[in-house]
Design an enzyme around this catalytic site. Structure first.
Site, mmCIF file in Angstrom:
data_model
loop_
_atom_site.group_PDB
_atom_site.id
_atom_site.type_symbol
_atom_site.label_atom_id
_atom_site.label_comp_id
_atom_site.label_asym_id
_atom_site.label_seq_id
_atom_site.Cartn_x
_atom_site.Cartn_y
_atom_site.Cartn_z
ATOM 1 N N HIS A 17 52.830 6.609 73.259
ATOM 2 C CA HIS A 17 53.904 6.515 74.261
ATOM 3 C C HIS A 17 53.301 6.241 75.642
ATOM 4 O O HIS A 17 53.804 5.401 76.395
ATOM 5 C CB HIS A 17 54.675 7.839 74.351
ATOM 6 C CG HIS A 17 55.485 8.193 73.140
ATOM 7 N ND1 HIS A 17 55.426 9.431 72.553
ATOM 8 C CD2 HIS A 17 56.395 7.485 72.424
ATOM 9 C CE1 HIS A 17 56.253 9.476 71.523
ATOM 10 N NE2 HIS A 17 56.857 8.307 71.416
ATOM 11 N N LYS A 41 68.257 15.062 65.296
ATOM 12 C CA LYS A 41 66.900 14.911 64.753
ATOM 13 C C LYS A 41 66.185 16.253 64.615
ATOM 14 O O LYS A 41 65.045 16.296 64.167
ATOM 15 C CB LYS A 41 66.070 13.997 65.670
ATOM 16 C CG LYS A 41 66.330 12.516 65.450
ATOM 17 C CD LYS A 41 65.176 11.699 65.997
ATOM 18 C CE LYS A 41 65.313 10.231 65.649
ATOM 19 N NZ LYS A 41 64.217 9.432 66.239
ATOM 20 N N ARG A 90 55.230 -0.835 67.045
ATOM 21 C CA ARG A 90 53.929 -0.583 66.441
ATOM 22 C C ARG A 90 53.646 -1.540 65.300
ATOM 23 O O ARG A 90 52.597 -2.117 65.188
ATOM 24 C CB ARG A 90 53.867 0.855 65.909
ATOM 25 C CG ARG A 90 53.742 1.877 66.978
ATOM 26 C CD ARG A 90 54.109 3.233 66.498
ATOM 27 N NE ARG A 90 55.535 3.325 66.237
ATOM 28 C CZ ARG A 90 56.180 4.446 66.030
ATOM 29 N NH1 ARG A 90 55.514 5.566 66.000
ATOM 30 N NH2 ARG A 90 57.476 4.454 65.835
ATOM 31 N N SER A 128 54.915 10.605 66.691
ATOM 32 C CA SER A 128 55.116 12.037 66.949
ATOM 33 C C SER A 128 55.216 12.792 65.628
ATOM 34 O O SER A 128 54.713 13.908 65.501
ATOM 35 C CB SER A 128 56.395 12.256 67.762
ATOM 36 O OG SER A 128 56.302 11.611 69.001
HETATM 37 P P1 ADP Z 1 62.867 7.527 68.955
HETATM 38 O O1 ADP Z 1 63.365 8.786 68.330
HETATM 39 O O2 ADP Z 1 63.832 6.896 69.887
HETATM 40 O O3 ADP Z 1 62.240 6.525 68.011
HETATM 41 P P2 ADP Z 1 60.202 8.155 69.777
HETATM 42 O O4 ADP Z 1 59.798 9.186 70.760
HETATM 43 O O5 ADP Z 1 59.745 8.338 68.383
HETATM 44 O O6 ADP Z 1 61.748 8.062 69.916
HETATM 45 O O7 ADP Z 1 59.728 6.743 70.293
HETATM 46 C C1 ADP Z 1 60.173 6.202 71.502
HETATM 47 C C2 ADP Z 1 59.727 4.764 71.596
HETATM 48 O O8 ADP Z 1 58.309 4.714 71.620
HETATM 49 C C3 ADP Z 1 60.149 3.892 70.408
HETATM 50 O O9 ADP Z 1 60.396 2.591 70.891
HETATM 51 C C4 ADP Z 1 58.937 3.898 69.518
HETATM 52 O O10 ADP Z 1 58.879 2.737 68.721
HETATM 53 C C5 ADP Z 1 57.835 3.906 70.564
HETATM 54 N N1 ADP Z 1 56.588 4.474 70.074
HETATM 55 C C6 ADP Z 1 56.392 5.644 69.435
HETATM 56 N N2 ADP Z 1 55.087 5.820 69.134
HETATM 57 C C7 ADP Z 1 54.437 4.739 69.612
HETATM 58 C C8 ADP Z 1 53.079 4.282 69.581
HETATM 59 N N3 ADP Z 1 52.127 4.979 68.983
HETATM 60 N N4 ADP Z 1 52.801 3.111 70.186
HETATM 61 C C9 ADP Z 1 53.786 2.382 70.745
HETATM 62 N N5 ADP Z 1 55.071 2.709 70.773
HETATM 63 C C10 ADP Z 1 55.404 3.872 70.219
#
Ligand code: ADP
Length: 166
Positions: A17, A41, A90, A128
């Protein structure tokens, strides 16, 4: 003034992130990391905890702020006077959901654009969910999250580990 919103659950915020946040911070005057309430979630960290972890992780970036939202993302984007939604991509597996989300958000407000940013290759496997799973099993997540997030994970998961191990 170009402002972008980077929404997500951030349960918890990871180095992946943060890689996206740093890239976005170079492109926009203002970036708001928007932590979604997302009760459905069943997040490990409360909304306030997730916000505090994001705040600490982005404190060194002067044009990055953090906030929370509940409800329609496009309404939050408009209320923040932002024009852009940033999402991270990703792998191909992210694509279908992100594509649907972007087109739906465009239907809801055609003035808002979604842009996708790819993290550094070493973070493409990072999520995450994976970080929580490793931490739950007692693994070292120090390479995947900032130190304060690792500390928070250990503190949060400790009672559970004790409970399950009797
Ligand atoms: P959500 O529940 O909306 O998917 P996340 O916190 O899991 O929320 O992810 C928020 C954003 O960050 C999403 O666009 C996700 O694809 C992106 N994201 C999560 N992990 C990574 C990573 N390792 N590298 C790049 N983008 C990421």
């Amino acid at each position: 003034m170009r402002a972008a919103i980077y929404p997500g659950s951030f349960d918890p915020v990871t180095n992946g992130h943060l890689d996206v946040v740093q890239r976005a911070a170079k492109l926009f005057d203002r970036v708001v990391v928007a932590v979604a309430k997302n009760d459905s979630k069943q997040p490990l960290f409360t909304l306030e905890e997730r916000l505090a972890l994001v705040r600490e992780a982005t404190a060194h970036l002067p044009n990055v702020q953090a906030g929370t939202f509940d409800g329609l993302l496009v309404e939050y984007v408009a209320a923040q006077n932002a024009q852009v939604i940033v999402r991270g991509l990703r792998a191909v597996s992210d694509f279908e959901f992100e594509f649907q989300l972007a087109l739906m958000n465009r239907k809801l407000d055609e003035n808002i654009e979604t842009i996708f940013m790819m993290p550094k290759d070493t973070y493409t496997f990072l999520s995450s969910r994976m970080v929580k799973e490793i931490a739950r099993l007692g693994g070292d997540v120090g390479a995947f999250v900032p130190a304060h997030v690792q500390t928070a994970l250990i503190r949060k998961l400790k009672p559970r580990r004790n409970r399950t191990s009797g």
